[in-house]
Design an enzyme around this catalytic site. Structure first.
Site, short mmCIF file in Angstrom:
data_model
loop_
_atom_site.label_atom_id
_atom_site.label_comp_id
_atom_site.label_asym_id
_atom_site.label_seq_id
_atom_site.Cartn_x
_atom_site.Cartn_y
_atom_site.Cartn_z
N GLU A 311 1.16 -0.71 -0.19
CA GLU A 311 -0.21 0.08 0.34
C GLU A 311 0.96 1.28 0.27
O GLU A 311 0.85 1.39 0.74
CB GLU A 311 -0.76 0.08 1.27
CG GLU A 311 -2.20 -1.06 1.45
CD GLU A 311 -2.44 -0.74 2.21
OE1 GLU A 311 -4.06 -1.91 2.12
OE2 GLU A 311 -1.68 -1.19 3.23
C1 TNX Z 1 -4.26 -3.94 4.76
S1 TNX Z 1 -2.18 -6.42 4.47
C2 TNX Z 1 -2.59 -3.94 4.58
C3 TNX Z 1 -2.48 -3.52 6.81
C4 TNX Z 1 -4.26 -2.91 7.35
C5 TNX Z 1 -5.06 -4.06 6.66
C6 TNX Z 1 -6.15 -4.17 7.31
C7 TNX Z 1 -1.48 -5.47 4.41
C8 TNX Z 1 -0.10 -5.88 3.76
N1 TNX Z 1 -1.97 -3.60 4.61
O1 TNX Z 1 -1.82 -1.54 6.45
O2 TNX Z 1 -3.90 -3.55 8.73
O3 TNX Z 1 -4.86 -4.12 5.55
O4 TNX Z 1 -6.93 -5.37 7.32
#
Ligand code: TNX
Length: 507
Positions: A311
């Site tokens: 992300e």
């Molecule tokens: C996505 S999964 C994220 C996290 C969040 C999560 C909550 C991932 C690699 N990144 O930063 O905590 O969703 O479900």
């Protein structure tokens, strides 16, 4: 006694016959063997029953009055064991891990009946399907003490999980002491999501977790999330990060949740994602990454360091690629194997052998499958954490008080019914196994963590451990076997969610 299920075992063993007879615990005088597993078995029986068996030797009595533990590399495949309860009671581990897992199985066969405590007769030959069986704990959005993490290790290693991934850094806080950058913990560890208290692990705390895990055959994988999820770094060292990127989604979601927007240099207590980035074109950023990776590598006996990579919405793609190529190389130079979330596979030149962690859905969306496949092209492999089935922070039902729903609502059955080799179009050999992550935005206490993790972690444990085609590898069998874990979790003071899908038993 009528057993609650003919095979009260999770994860399902490779092959097992379980009988109706029992050896009364009262007949057992002691445990024979020289492995650390002997003391672990004595402790486990004592916690369950109050009966503390002695360490004994062959001369202490007939074979049916002792439990004998030994190692024989020919007994089973790696991490495997054979177990007999009958005219004699014996566990033979292929290695120390196998012996530990045999002990966990024996503790599941230990049941209280009208006639007192007894060991259900069984003949078992067992070994895991996948070498990688992981759980992840996010200690950033909320912080958990060493004792709480140790309790989590006890409960997950009892399900035969063998890796603990610690998500140590994120926008909300930096949780690990780094001597060469002391302000990380002095300034960026004080708070957590929602303005809750923060915390961090000193190097001694972290070493204590690593050795506690090792004694239970769990490898710790530390994660430093980069280049996004790095707002907290800027609370300590503003010169290392860019100003927050406030995309429309973040602004709308923060307003909906009544959460503040990130402000550079100030602790962030919301849980919006994708707004932070380290400075990609500053050499000082790589000095920082090198120092952190070096200190972590010194503390971590396990072979892996996770560099995050998820992300990074605020980082332009070309910059992201440059960064992750360098960061994975820095991990290799520190003598460790890099692990990264699947987005990192977008970069052509990631270090060879980098392991990807797939967190897309069971039906891949967008470019997720291609990104995941690139790790395999670079000589790496994949850990499967499909978010719509394996994410332990999704709600069980839309009205469950804890958890999120962005990947869906995940009841126990949904958590159980997926197959890690069928998500991506890759050879089975590319799939190392499974990891079930617990993100802690809504989990403020270890009780909250336990409500989300148990029982769904048991579903992931069975998917990772048990043979895919065994006749008992079905939802109907699983739900009635899972039901028999309730008394074990009660004794261990695990606040599991008593999902109505499961016919929980008392003993
Ligand atoms: C996505 S999964 C994220 C996290 C969040 C999560 C909550 C991932 C690699 N990144 O930063 O905590 O969703 O479900």
């Amino acid at each position: 006694m009528v057993l609650p299920h003919s095979m009260p075992l999770v994860p399902l063993p490779h092959s097992a016959t379980v009988g109706d007879d029992r050896t009364p615990l009262a007949r057992i005088v002691g445990v024979i063997g020289d492995s650390p597993a002997v003391e672990q078995l004595i402790d486990g029986i004592s916690k369950r029953t109050g009966v503390r068996l002695a360490r004994s030797t062959e001369s202490d009595g007939p074979a049916d009055s002792t439990i004998s533990l030994r190692i024989d590399p020919d007994a089973a495949a790696a991490e495997g064991y054979t177990l007999t309860v009958g005219s004699s009671t014996e566990i033979v581990g292929a290695d120390e891990a196998g012996l530990y897992y045999g002990v966990q199985t024996l503790l599941q066969l230990l049941r209280e009946g009208d006639d007192g405590w007894g060991l259900t007769h069984a003949s078992i030959s067992d070994a895991p399907r996948f070498p990688r069986r992981g759980v992840m704990l996010d200690v950033t959005r909320h912080f958990f003490s060493v004792a709480e993490v140790e309790k989590f290790i006890d409960a997950t290693s009892a399900l035969k999980f063998n890796h603990l991934h610690l998500h140590l850094t994120d926008d909300q806080g930096w949780r690990i002491q780094i001597d060469s950058w002391p302000k990380l913990t002095e300034r960026a560890s004080l708070t957590a999501a929602g303005g809750d208290p923060g915390g961090f692990y000193s190097k001694d705390d972290y070493r204590a977790i690593v050795s506690y895990a090792a004694a239970r055959h769990m490898v710790v994988i530390p994660e430093i999330d980069l280049p996004g999820h790095t707002h907290a770094i800027g609370v300590a060292y503003p010169e290392l990060v860019e100003a927050p990127v406030l995309n429309d989604g973040l602004v709308a979601e923060s307003a909906r949740l009544g959460q503040p927007l990130p402000v550079k240099g100030e602790p962030y207590v919301g849980w919006g994602v994708g707004h932070s980035s380290v400075r990609i074109h500053e050499e000082r950023t790589y000095d920082f990454v090198r120092d952190v990776v070096r200190e972590l590598a010194e503390l971590t006996p396990g072979p892996y360091i996770h560099i995050g990579g998820d992300e990074s919405l605020g980082t332009p793609q070309a910059d992201f690629d440059v960064f992750v190529e360098r960061a994975t190389e820095i991990v290799v130079e520190a003598g460790k194997i890099p692990v990264a979330w699947h987005e990192v596979g977008a970069a052509a030149g990631i270090a060879e052998g980098t392991i990807g962690q797939y967190w897309g859905k069971t039906t891949p969306e967008g470019t997720h499958a291609e990104e995941a496949a690139h790790f395999v092209e670079r000589g790496g492999a994949l850990i499967m954490s499909a978010a719509d089935v394996a994410y332990l922070d999704m709600k069980y039902s839309s009205d469950f008080p804890l958890g999120l729903t962005w990947a869906g609502v995940v009841d126990v059955r949904k958590a159980y019914e997926w197959e890690p080799t069928e998500v991506l179009d890759l050879p089975d050999s590319a799939i190392l196994g499974v990891e079930a992550p617990l993100w802690s935005e809504t989990a403020r206490t270890i009780r909250d963590v336990e409500q989300l993790v148990f029982p769904r972690a048991a579903a992931q444990a069975e998917i990772a451990w048990s043979p895919r085609s065994a006749p008992e590898r079905t939802w109907e069998s699983f739900r009635s076997r899972l039901a028999t874990l309730a008394p074990l979790w009660e004794t261990a003071d695990i606040d599991f969610h008593r999902s109505e899908e499961i016919p929980w038993t008392d003993r």
